[in-house]
Design a protein around this motif. Structure first.
Motif, mmCIF file in Angstrom:
data_model
loop_
_atom_site.group_PDB
_atom_site.id
_atom_site.type_symbol
_atom_site.label_atom_id
_atom_site.label_comp_id
_atom_site.label_asym_id
_atom_site.label_seq_id
_atom_site.Cartn_x
_atom_site.Cartn_y
_atom_site.Cartn_z
ATOM 1 N N GLY A 1 0.816 -1.203 0.000
ATOM 2 C CA GLY A 1 0.000 0.000 0.000
ATOM 3 C C GLY A 1 0.852 1.256 0.000
ATOM 4 O O GLY A 1 2.090 1.192 0.008
ATOM 5 N N PRO A 2 0.213 2.406 0.045
ATOM 6 C CA PRO A 2 0.930 3.686 -0.055
ATOM 7 C C PRO A 2 1.534 4.182 1.248
ATOM 8 O O PRO A 2 2.288 5.150 1.260
ATOM 9 C CB PRO A 2 -0.161 4.644 -0.525
ATOM 10 N N GLY A 3 1.202 3.524 2.360
ATOM 11 C CA GLY A 3 1.650 4.015 3.659
ATOM 12 C C GLY A 3 3.155 3.894 3.855
ATOM 13 O O GLY A 3 3.807 3.006 3.303
ATOM 14 N N THR A 4 3.696 4.789 4.683
ATOM 15 C CA THR A 4 5.119 4.759 5.025
ATOM 16 C C THR A 4 5.368 3.663 6.054
ATOM 17 O O THR A 4 4.586 3.480 6.981
ATOM 18 C CB THR A 4 5.548 6.111 5.618
ATOM 19 N N ILE A 5 6.454 2.951 5.874
ATOM 20 C CA ILE A 5 6.806 1.888 6.825
ATOM 21 C C ILE A 5 7.407 2.524 8.074
ATOM 22 O O ILE A 5 8.407 3.237 7.997
ATOM 23 C CB ILE A 5 7.806 0.901 6.192
ATOM 24 N N PRO A 6 6.792 2.318 9.236
ATOM 25 C CA PRO A 6 7.311 2.929 10.467
ATOM 26 C C PRO A 6 8.704 2.399 10.807
ATOM 27 O O PRO A 6 9.017 1.232 10.528
ATOM 28 C CB PRO A 6 6.298 2.486 11.529
ATOM 29 N N PRO A 7 9.557 3.244 11.415
ATOM 30 C CA PRO A 7 10.896 2.783 11.809
ATOM 31 C C PRO A 7 10.861 1.540 12.686
ATOM 32 O O PRO A 7 11.746 0.683 12.593
ATOM 33 C CB PRO A 7 11.463 3.990 12.587
ATOM 34 N N ARG A 8 9.830 1.431 13.535
ATOM 35 C CA ARG A 8 9.732 0.259 14.411
ATOM 36 C C ARG A 8 9.578 -1.038 13.616
ATOM 37 O O ARG A 8 10.000 -2.106 14.069
ATOM 38 C CB ARG A 8 8.536 0.406 15.359
ATOM 39 N N VAL A 9 8.977 -0.949 12.445
ATOM 40 C CA VAL A 9 8.831 -2.146 11.615
ATOM 41 C C VAL A 9 10.192 -2.579 11.094
ATOM 42 O O VAL A 9 10.539 -3.771 11.108
ATOM 43 C CB VAL A 9 7.838 -1.887 10.466
ATOM 44 N N ASN A 10 10.988 -1.612 10.628
ATOM 45 C CA ASN A 10 12.351 -1.947 10.212
ATOM 46 C C ASN A 10 13.131 -2.570 11.363
ATOM 47 O O ASN A 10 13.856 -3.559 11.180
ATOM 48 C CB ASN A 10 13.083 -0.697 9.715
ATOM 49 N N LEU B 1 4.434 -5.919 6.725
ATOM 50 C CA LEU B 1 4.599 -4.856 5.728
ATOM 51 C C LEU B 1 3.265 -4.493 5.077
ATOM 52 O O LEU B 1 2.966 -3.310 4.865
ATOM 53 C CB LEU B 1 5.606 -5.287 4.658
ATOM 54 N N ARG B 2 2.465 -5.494 4.778
ATOM 55 C CA ARG B 2 1.181 -5.212 4.124
ATOM 56 C C ARG B 2 0.229 -4.474 5.056
ATOM 57 O O ARG B 2 -0.506 -3.580 4.636
ATOM 58 C CB ARG B 2 0.571 -6.520 3.624
ATOM 59 N N THR B 3 0.249 -4.844 6.321
ATOM 60 C CA THR B 3 -0.635 -4.187 7.289
ATOM 61 C C THR B 3 -0.229 -2.735 7.519
ATOM 62 O O THR B 3 -1.074 -1.826 7.537
ATOM 63 C CB THR B 3 -0.615 -4.943 8.635
ATOM 64 N N THR B 4 1.065 -2.492 7.657
ATOM 65 C CA THR B 4 1.508 -1.139 8.006
ATOM 66 C C THR B 4 1.509 -0.189 6.818
ATOM 67 O O THR B 4 1.520 1.031 7.025
ATOM 68 C CB THR B 4 2.933 -1.166 8.624
ATOM 69 N N THR B 5 1.462 -0.710 5.590
ATOM 70 C CA THR B 5 1.443 0.182 4.422
ATOM 71 C C THR B 5 0.041 0.314 3.832
ATOM 72 O O THR B 5 -0.145 1.060 2.868
ATOM 73 C CB THR B 5 2.400 -0.323 3.320
ATOM 74 N N ARG B 6 -0.916 -0.384 4.400
ATOM 75 C CA ARG B 6 -2.292 -0.343 3.871
ATOM 76 C C ARG B 6 -2.867 1.062 3.968
ATOM 77 O O ARG B 6 -2.670 1.773 4.948
ATOM 78 C CB ARG B 6 -3.156 -1.324 4.666
ATOM 79 N N ALA B 7 -3.579 1.441 2.924
ATOM 80 C CA ALA B 7 -4.226 2.764 2.928
ATOM 81 C C ALA B 7 -5.294 2.795 4.014
ATOM 82 O O ALA B 7 -6.019 1.808 4.222
ATOM 83 C CB ALA B 7 -4.843 3.035 1.559
ATOM 84 N N PRO B 8 -5.399 3.894 4.728
ATOM 85 C CA PRO B 8 -6.435 3.988 5.778
ATOM 86 C C PRO B 8 -7.832 3.914 5.185
ATOM 87 O O PRO B 8 -8.086 4.426 4.082
ATOM 88 C CB PRO B 8 -6.166 5.359 6.413
ATOM 89 N N GLU B 9 -8.700 3.215 5.916
ATOM 90 C CA GLU B 9 -10.077 3.092 5.444
ATOM 91 C C GLU B 9 -10.828 4.404 5.651
ATOM 92 O O GLU B 9 -10.673 5.064 6.678
ATOM 93 C CB GLU B 9 -10.792 1.962 6.181
ATOM 94 N N ILE B 10 -11.635 4.780 4.679
ATOM 95 C CA ILE B 10 -12.444 5.991 4.787
ATOM 96 C C ILE B 10 -13.785 5.636 5.400
ATOM 97 O O ILE B 10 -14.517 4.811 4.882
ATOM 98 C CB ILE B 10 -12.651 6.619 3.398
ATOM 99 N N SER B 11 -14.087 6.248 6.541
ATOM 100 C CA SER B 11 -15.324 5.917 7.239
ATOM 101 C C SER B 11 -16.486 6.732 6.695
ATOM 102 O O SER B 11 -16.313 7.789 6.107
ATOM 103 C CB SER B 11 -15.155 6.148 8.742
#
Length: 199
Positions: A145-154, A189-199
């Motif tokens: 997804g388009p999200g940035t990978i958080p440093p904690r994930v690295n 990686l897939r979870t943290t880069t997933r685009a946020p859901e629009i409510s």
């Protein structure tokens, strides 16, 4: 490798000669057999020159070992994402190898906390750079997804690799890069880069 008589080496030439000598001594004698005298003789320099550069044989080992293992990517990255991640882990494990594990265990007992933190930061920065190259390519290909990978994930992925090196490879057990990638790294990686859901 010895210096040519009467010729003063440039700083980078001397550094490379010392690093090469350290790696050769480690290969032949192991960390326990590494000495300033042996490195100086092989590098064609003197012990006082080494003492001016390094406070201990552990520091000398770190200076030679890290560039030799982390100086270039351990595998080529051409996609897809899963293949690149497996190749990265397999390449790193192969490059460190059982000898590298033994060297690390010798060094870690002889350095202070500040050196451990410095080395950990260097390793994390280099690994994160390799991982970013892979994930940027995967994002462009639509695999992430388009999200940035958080440093904690690295940091978590590096911790997984470190555990695999020290406690799997280092224990003489076969490593499982595919399982790590499929069960942990790809979902993370897939979870943290997933685009946020629009409510």
């Amino acid at each position: 490798m010895t210096a040519q008589p009467g010729r003063r080496r440039r700083a980078d030439e001397l550094r490379d000669a010392i690093r090469g000598a350290v790696l050769a001594e480690l290969d032949e004698r192991g960390y326990q057999g590494l000495t300033f005298e042996g490195v100086a003789r092989r590098a064609g320099t003197s012990k006082p020159v080494l003492y001016r550069r390094y406070s201990s044989r552990a520091e000398m080992t770190i200076d030679a070992f890290l560039p030799s293992r982390m100086g270039r990517p351990p595998a080529t990255s051409n996609g897809p994402l899963r293949s690149d991640l497996i190749a990265l882990l397999d390449g790193l494990l192969a490059r460190v190898g059982p000898d590298g594990v033994r060297i690390f265990r010798g060094v870690i007992g002889e350095v202070e906390d500040a050196t451990v933190a410095r080395v950990a930061a260097q390793v994390l920065a280099q690994f994160a750079e390799w991982l970013t190259d892979i994930t940027d390519r995967a994002r462009a290909a639509g695999e992430l997804g388009p999200g940035t990978i958080p440093p904690r994930v690295n940091e978590a992925i590096v911790a997984l690799a470190r555990n695999e090196i020290l406690f799997v490879l280092g224990a003489g057990r076969p490593h499982d890069s595919e399982g790590l990638v499929d069960d942990v790294i790809l979902p993370l990686l897939r979870t943290t880069t997933r685009a946020p859901e629009i409510s």
